[in-house]
Enzyme design. Structure first.
Site, mmCIF file in Angstrom:
data_model
loop_
_atom_site.group_PDB
_atom_site.id
_atom_site.type_symbol
_atom_site.label_atom_id
_atom_site.label_comp_id
_atom_site.label_asym_id
_atom_site.label_seq_id
_atom_site.Cartn_x
_atom_site.Cartn_y
_atom_site.Cartn_z
ATOM 1 C CE LYS A 168 -5.912 10.814 -7.303
ATOM 2 N NZ LYS A 168 -5.404 9.571 -6.692
ATOM 3 C CE1 TYR B 186 -5.915 14.178 -5.961
ATOM 4 C CE2 TYR B 186 -8.074 15.042 -6.555
ATOM 5 C CZ TYR B 186 -7.296 14.120 -5.871
ATOM 6 O OH TYR B 186 -7.900 13.150 -5.091
ATOM 7 C CB ILE C 41 -0.908 0.035 1.255
ATOM 8 C CG1 ILE C 41 -1.721 -1.245 1.362
ATOM 9 C CG2 ILE C 41 -1.815 1.258 1.234
ATOM 10 C CD1 ILE C 41 -2.575 -1.333 2.621
ATOM 11 C CB THR D 204 -8.178 12.374 4.518
ATOM 12 O OG1 THR D 204 -8.314 13.038 3.255
ATOM 13 C CG2 THR D 204 -8.987 11.088 4.508
ATOM 14 C CG ASN E 257 -4.158 5.396 -0.626
ATOM 15 O OD1 ASN E 257 -5.316 5.790 -0.741
ATOM 16 N ND2 ASN E 257 -3.360 5.791 0.372
#
Ligand SMILES: NC(=O)c1ccc[n+]([C@@H]2O[C@H](COP(=O)([O-])OP(=O)(O)OC[C@H]3O[C@@H](n4cnc5c(N)ncnc54)[C@H](OP(=O)(O)O)[C@@H]3O)[C@@H](O)[C@H]2O)c1
Length: 245
Positions: free
Chosen positions: A158, A154, A8, A191, A87
């Site tokens: 993505k 970003y 991860i 987060t 991630n």
């Protein structure tokens, strides 16, 4: 004892940290990659099969060696599956593109896109003879589909990650011992990444603040639970972009 191995990236906070906690509790082997180690996880992991690698993933040329190191420690005869979860990502720099420095641009693209691609390539090649379930989960975002001002890096990295996953899914379709690869959009979570978006000086910060104040952000622990059950389920998801909300 579980015989499943997870690798991860970005495991020190947010979704990656919650995935790590829950996978360790299920007795899986977890390899974690980020710049800093999460102290709580380090304490929790005593007696569990956990290894942390400190690495800045925005230097994409360094990541192949780490993947080689990790895979060299694993005997595939003793495991049932191995899963790479790409991630780690950053929403920074949040600025109109003409104000981004060259270093900021390179760092963002390497972390969000080049590193997952290199990890994927090395993971697939180095495990190609392993007769076990091999999976790659790329964590994407709704931003892949919705253009936003001051978030061009970003959104576009993505979006490219989604397309990359679909292409690799096609490459793998119908191959013997193929790798299952899919993308997950986890939805908005409470987060550090959201904190950065709320507190940055740009047009959408009020919108991000509103999402927080109106309770629209999911807890990363809940998202991690859903994601783990999705990964462990036998539903066919090759090339898919799966929304978790
Ligand atoms: N939060 C949301 O609302 C949301 C929505 C959609 C999609 N996502 C996606 O979900 C994933 C997880 O995000 P999150 O919200 O959990 O973010 P987060 O809490 O900010 O965590 C990001 C993780 O990435 C690591 N990381 C950042 N820069 C790094 C670097 N240069 N080298 C190595 N590791 C680095 C961080 O570790 P260190 O700082 O220790 O290196 C941290 O563990 C991301 O792919 C994100 O795009 C999030």
């Amino acid at each position: 004892m579980s015989n499943h191995v997870y690798i991860i990236t970005g495991a020190s906070s947010g979704l990656g940290a919650e995935l790590t906690r829950q996978l360790l509790l299920e007795q899986n082997t977890v390899f974690c990659l980020s710049r800093t180690e999460n102290d709580d996880i380090k304490r929790q992991a005593v007696g569990y099969r956990y290894k942390f690698y400190s690495i800045d993933l925005s230097y994409a040329e360094r990541v192949a060696l780490i993947m080689q190191d990790i895979l060299a420690t694993i005997d595939p005869i003793n495991i049932n599956s191995i899963t790479l979860i790409n991630n780690a990502a950053s929403v920074s720099p949040i600025k109109d593109i003409q104000y981004c420095t060259q270093e900021e641009i390179i760092s963002n693209v390497q972390l969000n896109l080049t590193t997952p691609i290199i990890l994927t390539s090395n993971f697939m090649r180095l495990t190609s003879e392993w007769k076990i379930n091999r999976r790659i989960v790329n964590i994407s975002s709704a931003s892949a589909q919705y253009p936003a001002q001051s978030m061009s890096l970003y959104c576009s990295t993505k979006s490219a990650l989604n397309m990359f996953s679909k292409c690799i899914g096609l490459e793998q379709d119908g191959k013997p011992n193929s790798v299952q690869i899919f993308t997950v959009d986890p939805g908005m979570m409470d987060t550090n990444l959201q904190h950065i978006a709320r507190t940055s000086d740009f047009e959408l910060s009020d919108l991000f603040s509103k999402h927080k104040s109106e309770g629209h952000l999911s807890e990363p622990a809940d998202v991690a639970l859903n994601l783990i059950s999705l990964i462990e389920s036998s539903v066919k998801k090759n090339s898919d972009i799966i929304r978790l909300y």
